[in-house]
Design a protein around this motif. Structure first.
Motif, PDB file in Angstrom:
ATOM      1  N   UNK A 167      -4.622   1.929  10.537  1.00  0.00           N
ATOM      2  CA  UNK A 167      -5.154   0.991   9.549  1.00  0.00           C
ATOM      3  C   UNK A 167      -5.747   1.729   8.355  1.00  0.00           C
ATOM      4  N   UNK A 168      -5.676   1.129   7.176  1.00  0.00           N
ATOM      5  CA  UNK A 168      -6.330   1.741   6.016  1.00  0.00           C
ATOM      6  C   UNK A 168      -7.843   1.567   6.092  1.00  0.00           C
ATOM      7  N   UNK A 169      -8.555   2.461   5.458  1.00  0.00           N
ATOM      8  CA  UNK A 169     -10.008   2.376   5.358  1.00  0.00           C
ATOM      9  C   UNK A 169     -10.336   1.490   4.149  1.00  0.00           C
ATOM     10  N   UNK A 170     -10.931   0.340   4.393  1.00  0.00           N
ATOM     11  CA  UNK A 170     -11.185  -0.614   3.308  1.00  0.00           C
ATOM     12  C   UNK A 170     -12.181  -0.077   2.285  1.00  0.00           C
ATOM     13  N   UNK A 171     -12.957   0.930   2.668  1.00  0.00           N
ATOM     14  CA  UNK A 171     -13.920   1.497   1.717  1.00  0.00           C
ATOM     15  C   UNK A 171     -13.307   2.581   0.842  1.00  0.00           C
ATOM     16  N   UNK A 172     -12.107   3.039   1.203  1.00  0.00           N
ATOM     17  CA  UNK A 172     -11.439   4.085   0.414  1.00  0.00           C
ATOM     18  C   UNK A 172      -9.931   3.786   0.381  1.00  0.00           C
ATOM     19  N   UNK A 207      -5.769  -4.919  -1.871  1.00  0.00           N
ATOM     20  CA  UNK A 207      -6.900  -4.997  -0.949  1.00  0.00           C
ATOM     21  C   UNK A 207      -6.712  -6.131   0.052  1.00  0.00           C
ATOM     22  N   UNK A 208      -6.168  -7.243  -0.392  1.00  0.00           N
ATOM     23  CA  UNK A 208      -5.942  -8.379   0.507  1.00  0.00           C
ATOM     24  C   UNK A 208      -4.955  -8.016   1.610  1.00  0.00           C
ATOM     25  N   UNK A 209      -3.886  -7.310   1.249  1.00  0.00           N
ATOM     26  CA  UNK A 209      -2.904  -6.882   2.251  1.00  0.00           C
ATOM     27  C   UNK A 209      -3.559  -5.966   3.273  1.00  0.00           C
ATOM     28  N   UNK A 210      -4.378  -5.035   2.802  1.00  0.00           N
ATOM     29  CA  UNK A 210      -5.085  -4.130   3.723  1.00  0.00           C
ATOM     30  C   UNK A 210      -6.016  -4.914   4.635  1.00  0.00           C
ATOM     31  N   UNK A 211      -6.724  -5.904   4.071  1.00  0.00           N
ATOM     32  CA  UNK A 211      -7.645  -6.707   4.871  1.00  0.00           C
ATOM     33  C   UNK A 211      -6.901  -7.520   5.926  1.00  0.00           C
ATOM     34  N   UNK A 212      -5.717  -8.000   5.610  1.00  0.00           N
ATOM     35  CA  UNK A 212      -4.914  -8.741   6.589  1.00  0.00           C
ATOM     36  C   UNK A 212      -4.599  -7.848   7.784  1.00  0.00           C
ATOM     37  N   UNK A 214      -6.181  -5.170   8.785  1.00  0.00           N
ATOM     38  CA  UNK A 214      -7.409  -4.862   9.517  1.00  0.00           C
ATOM     39  C   UNK A 214      -7.855  -6.065  10.336  1.00  0.00           C
ATOM     40  N   UNK A 215      -7.781  -7.250   9.740  1.00  0.00           N
ATOM     41  CA  UNK A 215      -8.177  -8.468  10.449  1.00  0.00           C
ATOM     42  C   UNK A 215      -7.338  -8.665  11.718  1.00  0.00           C
TER      43      UNK A 215
END
Length: 352
Positions: A167-172, A207-212, A214-215
């Protein structure tokens, strides 16, 4: 006349999509199976984490290591453990001989063969594990690669837990051009573009794609189902609806088993394999956001008038069945944690 020993058995199903990520896992499992003392490797993990897809790639990578071939045995349709040996025998094309036990026939056939057996979906036939051990003991050059949501618990088993995708790091977050270096994002984009060919990553949706991803805990099945929804929902709308992911992640491919067509079906398959006590503990653990300590769960049992002594063994069983994880970092108290996707499913059930 063709010499039987020169015929390499091969029945691995052809894959219509590429394997995304898993380079480290492929190398690790191949290395494990190439070790002389390793005869049985079990890929474990929650449903939808990609055990079958990884196992098929590993078996393909190892084809040259087994001169008599690789045999894929699909156990999902088999609910009776007594039929596992018969299923292996039938898949290999071994014919029955009178009243001779099938295990004897199978051992005679395979005792001198260098063969890899890939047994998929072993979790609902776990009582058959000792029979598999007997087969391996009688056939010194046969190895087995098993996929299962639960460990087999037999001698010689080497468990390899299959993790979710990176997963990507949402903070970076990286730039949009390099976000697909994360396997979870790459899988989402591959499925999204299959449903909507002109879908692209932009500065507005990265960012939305990354959050999906991670979610959805990096679970390949959940990510695939989410990616297919891009045909109807833009990323921001999809992310908002993942508050109720069980109702959104449906309508998977028709050419896969029913349990893989929706997220709810996938989790129901695991839940239905639990006994009543395990199901009760699973439901109670799901109320804890961010995990809990052993003492906290025991406290719930005590408050409800149940025996808290069950919790320790029950939690160990749920860990073995890939529905619960434990964290025991140095200096911290032992905690039990569920993937959020699994926890949401537990909350759907009537409590306690």
């Amino acid at each position: 006349m063709l010499d039987e020993v020169n015929v390499q058995f091969y029945n691995l199903p052809s894959q219509l999509t590429p394997l995304i990520g898993r380079e480290q896992e492929r190398q690790a499992v191949c290395a494990l199976l190439r070790r002389p003392g390793v005869r049985l490797v079990t890929l474990t993990g929650t449903g939808g984490v990609g055990k079958t897809r990884l196992s098929l790639q590993v078996a393909t990578d190892l084809l040259d290591d087994f001169c008599d071939g690789v045999c894929f045995i699909q156990l999902a349709p088999v609910s009776d453990p007594e039929l596992v040996i018969a299923t292996i025998t039938r898949t290999l094309g071994i014919k029955e001989v009178g009243e001779r036990p099938l295990l004897d026939l199978l051992q005679s056939y395979a005792q001198d063969k260098h063969l890899l057996l890939l047994l998929d979906n072993f979790e609902q036939v776990l009582p058959a594990a000792p029979q598999l051990s007997k087969l391996l003991a009688a056939c010194p050059h046969v190895k087995a690669l098993v996929t299962s949501r639960a460990v087999l618990r037999v001698h010689g088993e080497h468990e390899y837990p299959v993790p979710p995708l990176e997963l990507p790091d949402l903070s970076h977050l990286p730039e949009s051009e390099t976000i697909s270096q994360y396997a979870s994002v790459a899988l989402f984009l591959e499925r999204a573009r299959a449903a909507r060919p002109n879908f692209t990553v932009t500065a507005a949706n990265i960012r939305t794609i990354a959050e999906i991803c991670v979610r959805l805990d990096g679970l390949p099945l959940a990510i695939e189902l989410a990616g297919a929804r891009i045909k109807l929902l833009p990323p921001q709308a999809l992310l908002a609806r993942l508050e109720h992911r069980m109702d959104v992640l449906t309508s998977g491919p028709q050419d896969v088993a029913a349990r893989q067509q929706t997220l709810r079906n996938m989790l129901a398959w695991s839940y239905d394999l639990l006994d009543a006590g395990e199901q009760r503990l699973f439901r109670r653990l799901s109320i804890f956001v961010g995990g809990c300590t052993l003492e906290a769960v025991e406290g719930v049992y005590h408050a409800l008038g149940d025996m808290p002594a069950y919790v320790l063994d029950g939690a160990a069983s749920l860990i073995d069945k890939s529905l619960l994880r434990q964290t025991d970092q140095d200096g911290e108290e032992l905690r039990f944690v569920m993937l959020e996707t699994i926890r949401e499913y537990g909350l759907e059930w009537r409590w306690p």
